[in-house]
Design a protein around this motif. Structure first.
Motif, mmCIF file in Angstrom:
data_model
loop_
_atom_site.group_PDB
_atom_site.id
_atom_site.type_symbol
_atom_site.label_atom_id
_atom_site.label_comp_id
_atom_site.label_asym_id
_atom_site.label_seq_id
_atom_site.Cartn_x
_atom_site.Cartn_y
_atom_site.Cartn_z
ATOM 1 N N CYS A 1 57.269 24.150 21.338
ATOM 2 C CA CYS A 1 56.074 24.324 21.172
ATOM 3 C C CYS A 1 55.879 24.845 19.878
ATOM 4 O O CYS A 1 55.407 26.189 19.589
ATOM 5 C CB CYS A 1 55.474 25.314 22.203
ATOM 6 N N SER B 1 56.894 25.766 33.455
ATOM 7 C CA SER B 1 57.917 26.643 32.774
ATOM 8 C C SER B 1 59.310 26.324 33.213
ATOM 9 O O SER B 1 60.097 26.319 32.447
ATOM 10 C CB SER B 1 57.361 28.289 33.004
ATOM 11 N N ALA C 1 55.208 33.227 26.028
ATOM 12 C CA ALA C 1 56.340 32.401 26.481
ATOM 13 C C ALA C 1 57.400 33.189 27.352
ATOM 14 O O ALA C 1 57.962 32.903 28.335
ATOM 15 C CB ALA C 1 57.320 31.720 25.232
#
Length: 334
Positions: A179, A53, A14
């Motif tokens: 997430c 993203s 991430a």
């Protein structure tokens, strides 16, 4: 456990994804590189992944800003589950738009690394202000910022943990999960959602997760993650927009709205912002983007106390209205 370690490594992924969109000019985040071993130098990612993203980061940022602004005179709190290397507190603090208190909760292996980074970097530590390290350096506590080590599967002690760090359940509170729920057994995420609604009478819950595991693209997505020993325990129970909303509505949350990332781009990004990001890099993978974007969603759930004012009521419920053109604007790059 081996699978826990695989989940923890998703924090690194991430962070690399965020650094990629910083480097490509999608957003400006001077703090992300301060948590990176490479000081922000990362391999360039595909434009479709960069756009995904970008939408994940900017949509959540926009919702947080709206939550904090309405009404601005009321103190608020943010609780971020599985926060990892997230930099939102530092961005909000530097802009003087931070909540009264900001809590981040993650595995101790993650919080220890983050606490070390904060302690070693003058920019980060100056934004946190005076702080103390506890529990062998796995926890960091300042006046406004609290970094807490905990396993969210053991959600039963969350109230005590927060209360010990000046959490006020009477304040409007935003809970954030990015997430994370998809890695948890369904009953665990359900209990966290229920716990949050009972803890705070006036609250917003924001969740970002993958969905649609049963079509061809979804099956490939799961196979790739399984090859990395990452198990998406929650994706089948909450596999589409309707079931994502149901997770909140079957608890005591008053309203819930789930939107796919393709809908988020089409209906919530301003015209000028779309033009700006189109000019950042060549984007000719339209079909691939449409498939990817249908497999991730953002969910917002809200509830209010009976004592909330009409102004508070309207501002909180506005977050789940259908279509807010311009919700995502050019927030970072001047």
């Amino acid at each position: 456990m081996e699978k826990d370690e695989a989940i923890r490594t998703t924090n690194d992924s991430a962070l690399l994804s965020k650094l990629a969109i910083v480097n490509a000019g999608y957003i400006d985040d001077p703090y992300a590189k301060l948590f990176s071993k490479t000081l922000g130098r990362v391999q360039r990612k595909s434009p479709i992944f960069n756009r995904g993203s970008y939408l994940r980061v900017t949509a959540i940022d926009a919702i947080l800003q709206k939550f904090l602004e309405f009404p601005a005179s009321v103190d608020k709190q943010i609780v971020s589950f599985g926060a990892g290397s997230d930099t939102r507190f530092f961005s909000l603090k530097s802009a003087n738009k931070h909540p009264l208190r900001y809590y981040e909760i993650d595995f101790p292996e993650i919080t220890t690394k983050k606490a070390i980074s904060i302690g070693r970097n003058k920019v980060l530590s100056s934004l946190v202000g005076s702080f103390k390290l506890l529990s062998g350096g796995t926890q960091l506590h300042g006046k406004e910022y609290h970094l807490i080590a905990a396993d969210l599967r053991e959600y039963g002690n969350l109230t005590d943990i927060l209360t010990a760090n000046n959490f006020d359940s009477n304040l409007p509170t935003l809970f954030l999960s990015e997430c994370l729920f998809v890695y948890l057994d369904p009953h665990v995420s359900e209990n966290i959602v229920s716990w949050a609604s009972q803890l705070c009478p006036t609250a917003v819950f924001v969740n970002f997760d993958p969905i649609e595991p049963n079509d061809a693209f979804g099956k490939i997505m799961l196979q790739n993650l399984e090859a990395q020993n990452v198990d998406l325990r929650g994706i089948y129970e909450y596999h589409n927009l309707e079931t994502q909303e149901r997770r909140y509505l079957k608890s005591t949350w008053k309203r819930a709205k789930s939107i796919s990332i393709d809908q988020l781009y089409e209906e919530y990004v301003s015209k000028d912002e779309k033009e700006r990001i189109r000019n950042l890099e060549i984007f000719d993978e339209v079909e691939e983007w449409n498939m990817l974007a249908r497999h991730y969603c953002l969910t917002i759930a809200v509830q209010k106390s009976d004592q909330s004012t009409d102004q508070e009521d309207n501002s909180i419920y506005k977050l789940v209205e259908n279509g807010q053109p311009g919700l995502i604007r050019q927030q970072y790059v001047e």
